[in-house]
Write an enzyme that holds these catalytic residues in place. Structure first.
Site, PDB file in Angstrom:
ATOM      1  N   GLU A  89      -8.900 -88.841   9.581  1.00 48.19           N
ATOM      2  CA  GLU A  89      -9.777 -88.351   8.528  1.00 48.19           C
ATOM      3  C   GLU A  89     -10.765 -89.418   8.071  1.00 48.19           C
ATOM      4  O   GLU A  89     -10.490 -90.615   8.147  1.00 48.19           O
ATOM      5  CB  GLU A  89      -8.966 -87.914   7.301  1.00 48.19           C
ATOM      6  CG  GLU A  89      -8.208 -89.083   6.677  1.00 48.19           C
ATOM      7  CD  GLU A  89      -7.572 -88.819   5.324  1.00 48.19           C
ATOM      8  OE1 GLU A  89      -7.761 -87.730   4.760  1.00 48.19           O
ATOM      9  OE2 GLU A  89      -6.893 -89.724   4.829  1.00 48.19           O
ATOM     10  N   CYS A 355      -9.423 -90.069  -0.778  1.00 48.62           N
ATOM     11  CA  CYS A 355      -9.244 -91.065   0.250  1.00 48.62           C
ATOM     12  C   CYS A 355      -7.790 -91.528   0.296  1.00 48.62           C
ATOM     13  O   CYS A 355      -7.143 -91.665  -0.716  1.00 48.62           O
ATOM     14  CB  CYS A 355     -10.097 -92.200  -0.260  1.00 48.62           C
ATOM     15  SG  CYS A 355     -10.776 -93.258   0.867  1.00 48.62           S
TER      16      CYS A 355
HETATM   17  N1  SAH Z   1      -3.086 -99.649   4.154  1.00 50.05           N
HETATM   18  C1  SAH Z   1      -4.221-100.025   3.365  1.00 50.05           C
HETATM   19  C2  SAH Z   1      -5.352 -99.056   3.495  1.00 50.05           C
HETATM   20  C3  SAH Z   1      -5.029 -97.630   3.083  1.00 50.05           C
HETATM   21  S1  SAH Z   1      -5.699 -97.461   1.544  1.00 50.05           S
HETATM   22  C4  SAH Z   1      -3.787-100.258   1.946  1.00 50.05           C
HETATM   23  O1  SAH Z   1      -2.620-100.043   1.648  1.00 50.05           O
HETATM   24  O2  SAH Z   1      -4.578-100.719   1.143  1.00 50.05           O
HETATM   25  C5  SAH Z   1      -4.986 -96.121   0.944  1.00 50.05           C
HETATM   26  C6  SAH Z   1      -5.126 -96.159  -0.556  1.00 50.05           C
HETATM   27  O3  SAH Z   1      -4.741 -94.881  -1.019  1.00 50.05           O
HETATM   28  C7  SAH Z   1      -4.177 -97.205  -1.141  1.00 50.05           C
HETATM   29  O4  SAH Z   1      -4.743 -97.935  -2.201  1.00 50.05           O
HETATM   30  C8  SAH Z   1      -3.052 -96.326  -1.573  1.00 50.05           C
HETATM   31  O5  SAH Z   1      -2.385 -96.903  -2.624  1.00 50.05           O
HETATM   32  C9  SAH Z   1      -3.742 -95.036  -1.971  1.00 50.05           C
HETATM   33  N2  SAH Z   1      -2.798 -93.919  -1.951  1.00 50.05           N
HETATM   34  C10 SAH Z   1      -1.868 -93.636  -1.045  1.00 50.05           C
HETATM   35  N3  SAH Z   1      -1.138 -92.572  -1.419  1.00 50.05           N
HETATM   36  C11 SAH Z   1      -1.630 -92.171  -2.606  1.00 50.05           C
HETATM   37  C12 SAH Z   1      -1.303 -91.121  -3.504  1.00 50.05           C
HETATM   38  N4  SAH Z   1      -0.315 -90.278  -3.279  1.00 50.05           N
HETATM   39  N5  SAH Z   1      -2.048 -91.007  -4.610  1.00 50.05           N
HETATM   40  C13 SAH Z   1      -3.057 -91.855  -4.863  1.00 50.05           C
HETATM   41  N6  SAH Z   1      -3.410 -92.865  -4.060  1.00 50.05           N
HETATM   42  C14 SAH Z   1      -2.700 -93.020  -2.933  1.00 50.05           C
END
Ligand code: SAH
Length: 368
Positions: A89, A355
């Protein structure tokens, strides 16, 4: 014959020789792609029809196929299919000016951000995220990361056309916050950033407008420092102490918080860049006032900006979003402690298009 990607320098050189092309023809080609935001050779009308057809036989401008596009006013979510049949995505986020300033039907876009994926699936196992449930299938190649951006710019051009200054609307910010852990795909992340930043055959993005987001892989943050990669860094922190971080993110066990903060300090010393700390707001877990106070202590003397991210509910996970009042109270404690903080706006959240949030339906479809 499988086609080559249009940024394959070796293949382009061969093609140039074979067709006895002047160098400015290739410049024109890259102008059509990066400046005019075209992804189909047929639309590249500054190039002769014959040359377009020859290029089309040997090259492709994107290496991904679009599977599905879902949009609302503030977001476009694009599902791509890779050549080997996986889904990934990318999300375009439109930051608009307040409605009251909008005149003459102009879209009044302040800026456009693209959230890109760096891997198919993810190996990090963060408990609040669904992406790892896919497993980790493979890294995305440089060309697949770049293809997300090429497609997005073409989509934006078709949607909004030209700005008041006659240049096209296009992506201004790129964040590596889609599927995957970009630092575990270091080489391709680095190479894709080179294309994003460069002017010749590239997107000419400002280094301040490209952000790598990581769950905190210390050795690769060190590599960023060594390689002098000048872009912005976001750390998915999500907890101000080791104990809670351990529970939320298994990566914390391998790369403890104290060591992570030391590494970040070295990074900041070198680049003098403010670090964005991502902090997810999960009801009764990460949103307690004492955690806000711990976060102040952790970041008070550091060059930091905190993004509070309201947790996105997902049927696959039994966690809940913090309520508004609790988030505001948490934010206030940070502000009173001298930390700059924003609550990530809810662009796309209603529809679970944000995202980093792989659609649950797609997840279950992807049986590979
Ligand atoms: N692996 C990297 C890049 C992915 S970023 C990282 O961890 O930074 C993905 C972002 O989306 C992260 O900041 C993560 O905390 C957020 N994310 C993942 N699941 C989420 C959820 N259920 N609700 C809100 N944010 C979420």
């Amino acid at each position: 014959m499988t086609k080559s990607f249009i940024l394959d320098a070796g293949k382009i050189q061969e093609f140039t020789k074979e067709h006895k092309l002047q160098p400015f023809r290739i410049k024109q080609l890259y102008q059509e792609i990066f400046k005019n935001q075209n992804i189909n050779f047929a639309d590249m009308t500054t190039i002769s029809k014959e040359l377009r057809e020859d290029l089309d036989k040997q090259f492709s401008v994107t290496t991904l196929k679009v599977d599905q596009i879902i949009e609302d006013r503030n977001t476009t979510k694009i599902w791509f299919e890779t050549h080997d049949g996986f889904m990934i995505e990318a999300v375009i986020l439109y930051h608009r000016q307040d409605d009251k300033y909008i005149k003459n039907n102009s879209p009044k876009l302040n800026r456009i951000t693209l959230c890109v994926s760096s891997q198919v699936g993810c190996p990090m196992w963060c408990i609040f995220c669904v992406t790892w449930k896919l497993g980790i299938k493979r890294n995305l190649g440089r060309d697949e990361i770049i293809s997300q951006l090429l497609f997005a710019n073409n989509h934006i051009k078709k949607k909004f056309g030209k700005q008041e200054d006659w240049t096209l609307y296009g992506v201004r910010n790129v964040v590596f916050m889609g599927m995957g852990e970009p630092l575990l795909n270091y080489d391709n992340t680095k190479k894709s950033i080179e294309v994003m930043l460069r002017q010749e055959a590239g997107f000419s993005l400002s280094k301040r407008h490209v952000t790598i987001s990581t769950s905190g892989i210390i050795p690769w943050i060190n590599q960023l420092i060594k390689d002098d990669i000048p872009v912005q860094l976001a750390i998915s922190l999500h907890a101000p102490n080791q104990e809670l971080r351990d529970k939320l993110m298994p990566v914390a066990k391998a790369y403890p918080l104290a060591e992570l903060m030391k590494t970040i300090d070295t990074y900041v010393k070198k680049f003098d860049n403010r670090i964005f700390y991502e902090y997810i707001m999960i009801k009764n877990i990460t949103d307690k006032p004492e955690l806000a106070r711990q976060l102040v202590t952790l970041l008070k003397h550091r060059l930091a900006h905190v993004n509070l991210i309201p947790y996105n509910n997902n049927p696959a996970i039994e966690l809940k979003e913090s309520d508004e009042a609790t988030m505001q109270a948490f934010k206030k404690i940070l502000e009173e402690g001298g930390i700059t903080v924003t609550i990530r706006d809810s662009l796309g959240r209603k529809m679970k298009w944000a995202c980093g949030q792989l659609g649950y339906e797609k997840l279950t479809q992807q049986g590979k």
